[in-house]
Design a protein around this motif. Structure first.
Motif: not given
Length: 534
Positions: A405-418, A422-428, A431-435
């Motif tokens: 999951l980290f190799l496929y979509c790190p943000l999805l994995a990061f959310f999951s491990v935290c 669910s997450v609002r689109r704006g925050l997503w 976070a993607q931009e920051f990544l």
């Protein structure tokens, strides 16, 4: 016409001509029925489901061609034929005929259409199709007393589990789910710095192997295979325009430049199948190209310790036993000195290190592949998953591995491990931009490290491999800071080893991860002072 799906998938030259001929025949047939529909209807009683059957076969042909070439344009073609069948209700009359075999054709069409929609991330449509398929199955089992009722219900369960496998939902303001794609997109790979000397290697071939017990799967694709497959493809362009016109792409019109590495998808292969595909891929690998082997499989552990520890003494990952092997074989107590024969050992890959090889192992015994030896001096890197996860993370494993999951979509994995589901689109999006900024920094850490092994830099010129390496470093750093991940076995490893201070334990990267955690309001899950970590 020979059914192309039965042709061997390896060896480009063996199947190419068959596909060409089959496409020719079906294209002529399709045009013929379009030109003479009136006569065929009135004089020969052509049924609409028969036209549907031809369209379905063409769709299937394009799908198999996509599987063999990895070109997503053929996936779009399959989609356009499948969607035309539904829009024009070609199979509508089937339910009025008292022939169960015709209804089965309709059900198979639905299952294939769903696979193509899953691969194109058309999740809303998948949900509609699943509902329709469910109704069709109910109607079918009520009308005909069939033996395959359980099988069809299993198909429904599998696809439902597959759709729900993503651990985190991105939500719009009105709480509808946003479908995110994780294929490679323009501008999402950090560019190389000017004057940067990296290898000119290109990822040409990838073997994606799935042999995990009890992982969510649909149509010979486990969720890990499905994710890795998308991580190795570019986002297809002009999806909208492609759906309107049918059969535009002749398979012999090769796209000018290969967009994606060529992939082989092997679901629960036996050792001999795996070896055959490896050898064929190795043989056909062009100059200056890389072969990637991705193994998502149950670990096989060594039986006994010997004085000398060679490449066959650490176990490896499971391959499938042949279906016709009598079960008695596993019951007999093996001699301690013997090796597990249904296992891909690190030593089995040694012959293929004569060419550039990039290995990813996601398994409970991934560390067996740390005991690699680079015998031929060619670029060689192995990325290895954690072998033990904390209890709370382990429960998710059926829905796919955290490492993949980290190799496929790190943000999805990061959310999951935290623990966020669910997450609002704006925050997503923030976070993607920051990544993106974090990725740029990780890229510079890798290329500027004075002590890094050259193999990493040799692979760094290829966009797919660059992104995988950067995501790997991000994953390693994030798990090291996470309070739940306490043992070293819970961190990914690599062969050759990365210089930790310059990469996965860099203070800059740790600062970035804490910033991301703060943005998501989960900073309490991470060690704040890097001294606390050890």
């Amino acid at each position: 016409v020979a059914d192309c799906s039965y042709l061997p998938q390896y060896g480009h030259k063996q199947w190419q001509s068959y596909f060409g001929r089959t496409f020719d025949v079906y294209t002529k047939l399709w045009k013929f029925q379009q030109q003479h529909r009136q006569v065929l209807d009135s004089r020969y009683g052509l049924k609409r489901w028969q036209i549907g059957e031809v369209a379905s076969k063409i769709g299937q042909l394009y799908y198999h061609y996509y599987l063999r070439t990895s070109e997503t344009s053929y996936l779009n073609e399959a989609f356009s034929f499948y969607s035309a069948i539904r829009q024009r209700s070609y199979y509508f009359q089937v339910n009025k005929e008292d022939r169960p075999e015709l209804v089965v054709k309709k059900l198979r069409y639905y299952a294939r259409y769903i696979v193509v929609c899953l691969l194109l991330n058309k999740m809303d449509l998948v949900k509609v199709l699943v509902k329709e398929l469910s109704e069709e199955i109910e109607d079918y089992t009520q009308r005909f007393n069939t033996e395959d009722q359980l099988e069809w219900n299993l198909v429904l369960q599998e696809v439902a589990a597959f759709v729900e496998a993503d651990p985190v939902m991105v939500l719009n303001e009105n709480n509808s789910v946003v479908v995110t794609s994780n294929r490679l997109q323009e501008g999402c790979v950090p560019p190389l710095e000017q004057g940067m000397v990296v290898g000119q290697l290109v990822l040409a071939d990838a073997l994606i192997i799935g042999n995990c017990n009890n992982q969510v799967k649909f149509s010979e694709l486990t969720i890990d295979m499905f994710r890795m497959l998308q991580a190795l493809e570019r986002e297809p362009v002009n999806l909208a325009t492609q759906t309107s016109k049918q059969g535009t792409l002749e398979p012999n019109e090769k796209p000018a430049k290969r967009e994606n590495p060529h992939k082989y998808l092997l679901y629960k292969p036996t050792f001999s199948q795996l070896f055959t595909f490896l050898s064929a891929s190795f043989k056909e690998l062009p100059a200056n190209s890389v072969l990637l082997v991705y193994l998502s499989a149950t670990g096989v552990f060594p039986t006994g310790r010997s004085d000398y520890e060679g490449p066959y003494d650490f176990g490896g990952v499971l391959t499938n036993t042949n279906r016709d092997v009598v079960n008695g074989e596993t019951v007999q107590k093996r001699n301690q000195a013997q090796k597990e024969m249904h296992c891909l050992h690190p030593g089995d890959l040694f012959p293929f290190t004569r060419k550039p090889l990039f290995v990813i192992v996601d398994s409970s015994n991934s560390t067996a592949y740390k005991n690699f030896t680079n015998l031929f001096g060619q670029p060689l890197v192995c990325l290895l998953s954690p072998t033990v996860y904390p209890k709370s993370v382990q429960d998710q494993s059926q829905r796919g591995s955290l490492f993949t999951l980290f190799l496929y979509c790190p943000l999805l994995a990061f959310f999951s491990v935290c623990g966020l589901n669910s997450v609002r689109r704006g925050l997503w999006e923030r976070a993607q931009e920051f990544l993106q900024k974090v990725y740029r920094d990780i890229g510079q850490m890798i290329t500027r490290s004075p002590t890094i092994d050259q193999a990493f830099l040799q692979f760094f010129g290829d966009e797919f491999l660059r992104l995988l390496l950067i995501r790997f470093v991000f994953c390693s750093a994030a798990l090291r800071l996470h309070k739940l991940f306490r043992e070293s076995r819970s961190f990914p490893e690599s062969y050759p080893e990365l210089p930790k201070q310059d990469t996965v334990e860099s203070s800059l990267l740790q600062k970035h991860i804490l910033e991301l955690a703060t943005m998501l309001d989960v900073q309490s899950l991470f060690w704040d002072d890097s001294l606390e970590t050890y």
